[in-house]
Every structure is written in C-alpha cells, then in structure tokens.
Write an enzyme that holds these catalytic residues in place. Structure first.
Site, PDB file in Angstrom:
ATOM      1  N   GLY A  15       0.839  -1.204   0.000  1.00 45.16           N
ATOM      2  CA  GLY A  15       0.000   0.000   0.000  1.00 45.16           C
ATOM      3  C   GLY A  15       0.864   1.239   0.000  1.00 45.16           C
ATOM      4  N   GLY A  17       0.636   5.811   0.791  1.00 40.47           N
ATOM      5  CA  GLY A  17      -0.130   6.944   1.292  1.00 40.47           C
ATOM      6  C   GLY A  17       0.762   8.160   1.412  1.00 40.47           C
ATOM      7  N   GLY A  18       0.329   9.151   2.205  1.00 40.22           N
ATOM      8  CA  GLY A  18       1.074  10.392   2.326  1.00 40.22           C
ATOM      9  C   GLY A  18       2.442  10.211   2.958  1.00 40.22           C
ATOM     10  CG  MET A  19       3.028   9.092   6.852  1.00 43.88           C
ATOM     11  SD  MET A  19       4.155  10.364   7.426  1.00 43.88           S
ATOM     12  CE  MET A  19       3.167  11.093   8.727  1.00 43.88           C
ATOM     13  N   GLY A  20       4.392   7.482   2.576  1.00 44.76           N
ATOM     14  CA  GLY A  20       5.298   6.701   1.758  1.00 44.76           C
ATOM     15  C   GLY A  20       4.660   5.424   1.266  1.00 44.76           C
ATOM     16  CE  LYS A  37       4.325   4.427   6.184  1.00 47.88           C
ATOM     17  NZ  LYS A  37       3.118   4.545   6.988  1.00 47.88           N
ATOM     18  CG  ASP A 128      -1.055  10.400  11.105  1.00 43.94           C
ATOM     19  OD1 ASP A 128      -2.071  11.115  11.057  1.00 43.94           O
ATOM     20  OD2 ASP A 128      -0.564   9.848  10.098  1.00 43.94           O
TER      21      ASP A 128
END
Length: 512
Positions: A15, A17-20, A37, A128
């Site tokens: 997956g 997202g905004g974090m990587g 990640k 978060d």
C-alpha cells in the site's frame, strides 16, 4: 528482486499513502516476513531525526502496537522495518460494514487506548492516530501502526515551508495553534477515530482543508448513532481545550462501561433527520411566558399531576391527623402549634410528604434572572428540584435574518419576536455546555454558538445566553436545537431538517 541494506528482499507492494510506500519483504538474515515502509521525505527533512524517533518507537512493547524491528537508510531513502500485519484497517472495516456497534467500538477503543498509554509512558507520542493507522485482525484484535513517524517528520524546516504532518481531519486543535504534540493531542485523535467508527464518517471532514481546520477549532460534531457512555467518551475527547479534555483513566472507565452496556438498540439510535418535522408555533396569548406565581406550560402539567394527587392524599391524612390531635392523649399532651410525635404521624410514612399542590417560587421560576441556586431535594414534593431556567426566544427580520436571545440578551433593532424554543438553564449543571449569542464581524448575520472559549468561533460575542444540555435531561422534557445555514445567514431551529435549509450541527437540548 530489490534488496535493501543487503538483507531485506522486497517482493510486493502492500500500500501507499502520504507517508510513503509499504512493501512486503523478507528478512534474509532471520528468515522472517517483514513490512518495509519507505518514507516519502520531502526536501529539508532531518533524516537523523527520523531515524532517532523511529528507533524510540521500536522500544515499545505492547500487543496493540505494530513492532518496529529496524531503521535503515540507503541511497537517500529511509526504510522502517516493521512487523508484517496483513489485515484490513479500521477505515476499511467501516467502509465495508458501515457504522459499527457501540460496544464493538468501545472494545476496539480500549485496545488502542492501551497502546497509547504504553507509548506515552515511554515518552512517545503518536500524533497520527486515525482509522487508516489501526489494523483490525481476526477476533477484533487491534494493532496501531506508524508510532513516532509523524512526529519525526515534523521538522521545523518543513513547518517554515507550510507543511503540516499528520492527517488534518484527526489532528487536535492545539497543534494548529502552534502547540507541540502531547498525550492529550493523541487522545483527541482517538476521539475522532471512535466517532468515525460509530458514525461511519469523519467528524470534521469538510470540502476544503480550510473548512476542516475551522471545524476542528470551533465546531461540535453531531452524534446520531453513538449513545450512552461511548457518546460521553467521544464528547469528552473532542473538547477544544486540552486542559478540559477527558483523561486516559476517565476514558478507560467510560469505554469499559460502553463495552458491557446492554441497550435495546445500541447501534440503531434515532437519526435526527428521520424525526417528524416540528412545527414552530409563534407565541400567542394562550402560551404566556412563565411568571414567579404561574407556570402553565403543557409539558409541566404532566409532572404536576402526580404531585396534585399526592397533595390531596396527604391533605386527607393531615385531616385525620387533626382528629387524633383533638383527641386527648393520655400520656403526652400536644401543645397548640407543636408537631406531634406520637402515632398520629405514622399514617404519613407510606405517602410522599406534601402539604398542597406545589406552586413555583421565585427561586425555581423559569424566568431569566431568577436565582440560579439549585435547592436541596424537597421534602414536600419528593422530586429532584429544577434549576433556574432561561427561555430562549427566536426573533426575525423582514428580510429573513434571525436572532436567538433571552430577556437579558435581546435582539438588535428591527427584529420581531417569533417564538420560544424552550429553556436553557441559568448556570452550569452536570451535562451542560455554554451557549453564546454571536454576530459575524462586519456582517448582518447573527448566530448561536457552543464555542466554550466564548470567542464565538472567531467572530463577535454578544454574551452568554445560558447553558444547554448535551443530552436530553432525565428530569424534564427536551427538544433538540440545531444550528442551520440559509446561505447568507444562520438561524436556530427545532426542526431536524432545518426547515429546508442546510443543517450545520446539533447544539444540544432545550428544556420544554
């Protein structure tokens, strides 16, 4: 097959997202599957700080935390090596199943709370917490991911360029005001997450980021499915003032109660939009404002009828007692005006003590300005005494503007009285919040606000109207009061459909 740090072999993407990006990989040294990640680090990010915070998170040891095994940096990229958890997120579960049962939300919340308490005790703040960072395993076991990463990446260099780390819809209001992350800000995010799980939607999500931030700073989210202790927990967490926010211990008690609570329909709470439309009737001569000596509101008659019957019954007993008093007592004479202590008092012990039909006094009158002191439990009525009430009145202008006020805070010139919503209470009672009369600066728009800071959501405050109940009080009838938006102006309404206009939120309940 891509090999990272000479030992982590990447096999597939899990997956992003905004974090990587999160990769599935195998640790070739230990022979175990891991999640890798790869952080998306904007220019100016302090990589050393990222690695330091991630290593701190790696020291956490809690069954509700996704374990961090390692942090490596290679060719300008930073990788967090984590425990591989293949499970849907809470956001996925809600998206698939819809709003979850209150007891299930409470059980999930307790696990997340336990993970946060362990982290906070170790000096780690998540920052978060949100549904997409909570993994829901079989049996509703929970794993909270991304500990420390949001904070690690919130570098001053990023702040200077306008970057905001974290998810705005779940971030505490004090973070946008320049305060640092704290356990209290994590609890706010948990409250927003519990709201999402119970209601099926984010509490502050709006069409633009600016509108979302405004909602976080000033709005009170409307709970429609969430009820009882869970609703108390969510409201207690989503309090703009960090110092007034529900503590972890207080939250644990409410969630434990909500987890085991048995209700007739824990997840089928009434949707305000589905309630029948309430016709707002203007004040007429037959519905006069209450006075210190006359209270003739229909909802109160239902409460007074049992008292009238009790008064009649006790009057009969008192008459019989008089007969006994008139009969000479062979042992203890009864002086005129004295209170008998013999068997003449016995017949009254099975009745609620009362002397006559109750008449409201100035201390319990619903008039504004009456004494706000709550009298002790009365020995003449057997009922919980009522706090001083303040009628809330709606006014309107010929051009459609509205104003909600009281006798203490009246409308501007040009307004005509339209009707009475019900009553606020004069002083703070358990379960109430402040309600203010407000005006948009440099605009002809008046509105009512539950902004507990008294700053009217950044607009002009006209004064405190009174206190409104967050939930219907048990001692009286109540009606929901909504704030509505007509486009160019705001108004308050008892109609869940906002009389055909846009409903902003439920402000609370007025006594009727």
């Amino acid at each position: 097959m891509r090999l990272v740090a000479g030992r982590y072999a990447i096999s597939a993407e899990l997956g992003r997202g905004g974090m990587g990006v999160v990769w599935r990989a195998e640790d070739r040294v230990l022979g175990r599957p891991v999640a890798l990640k790869e952080l998306a680090t904007p220019p100016g990010t302090n990589l050393e700080r990222v690695m330091r915070e991630a290593r701190t998170a790696g020291r956490l040891n809690d069954p509700g935390v996704v374990t961090v095994y390692d942090v490596v940096s290679e060719q300008g990229a930073t990788f967090i090596v984590m425990e591989l958890v293949v499970a849907p997120t809470l956001a996925d579960v809600v998206g698939r199943e819809g709003p979850l049962a209150n007891d299930r939300v409470a059980a999930l919340g307790l696990q997340v709370l336990g993970a946060l308490e362990s982290a906070h005790a170790a000096g780690v703040v998540h920052r978060d917490v949100k549904p997409s960072n909570i993994m829901v395993l079989p049996g509703d076991r929970v794993k909270l991911a991304d500990f420390g990463i949001a904070r690690a990446m919130d570098d001053p260099a990023l702040t200077q360029t306008g970057g905001v780390m974290g998810s705005p819809g779940y971030m505490a209001p004090e973070l946008f005001a320049g305060a640092g992350p704290s356990p209290a800000s994590d609890l706010w995010s948990l409250g927003a997450t519990l709201f999402h799980a119970a209601e099926g939607r984010a509490p502050f999500q709006r069409t633009t980021t600016a509108a979302t931030l405004h909602a976080i700073m000033y709005d009170q989210p409307v709970l429609e499915r969430c009820r009882g202790p869970l609703a108390d927990a969510v409201r207690g967490l989503l309090t703009q003032s960090a110092s007034d926010r529900l503590s972890a211990s207080g939250l644990r008690g409410l969630l434990q109660t909500a987890r085991t609570a048995i209700t007739d329909s824990p997840t089928q709470a009434v949707d305000p939009a589905a309630l029948p439309t309430i016709v707002f009737e203007p004040v007429t001569a037959k519905v006069a404002p209450p006075s210190p000596t006359t209270v003739d509101w229909e909802p109160r008659r239902k409460r007074r009828l049992p008292l009238v019957l009790t008064g009649v019954a006790v009057a009969v007993v008192a008459a019989l007692g008089t007969v006994f008093l008139l009969k000479p007592d062979r042992t203890t004479p009864v002086a005129a005006g004295a209170t008998p202590t013999s068997t003449s008092a016995t017949p009254t012990t099975s009745k609620k003590p009362s002397s006559k039909k109750p008449t409201p006094s100035p201390s319990t009158s619903a008039l504004p300005g009456a004494s706000a002191t709550v009298p002790p439990p009365s020995t003449t009525t057997g009922e919980k005494p009522h706090p001083a009430e303040v009628p809330l009145i709606r006014y309107h202008q010929p051009d459609g503007g509205h104003f909600s006020g009281t006798k203490k805070i009246g409308p501007p010139a040009g307004f005509t009285k339209e009707g009475v919503f019900g009553s606020l209470v004069a002083t703070a009672e358990p379960g109430t919040r402040k309600l203010f009369a407000c005006k948009v600066k440099d605009g002809k728009d008046w509105f009512t606000s539950p902004d507990q800071s008294g700053k009217c959501e950044g607009q002009q405050s006209l004064g405190l109207l009174g206190h409104i109940y967050a939930n219907p009080p048990s001692w009286a009838g109540a009606r929901a009061l909504y704030r509505c938006n007509a486009g160019a102006s705001h108004f308050d309404s008892l109609d869940a459909g906002c009389e055909g206009k846009t409903k902003e939120f439920l402000m609370g309940y007025v006594v009727v």
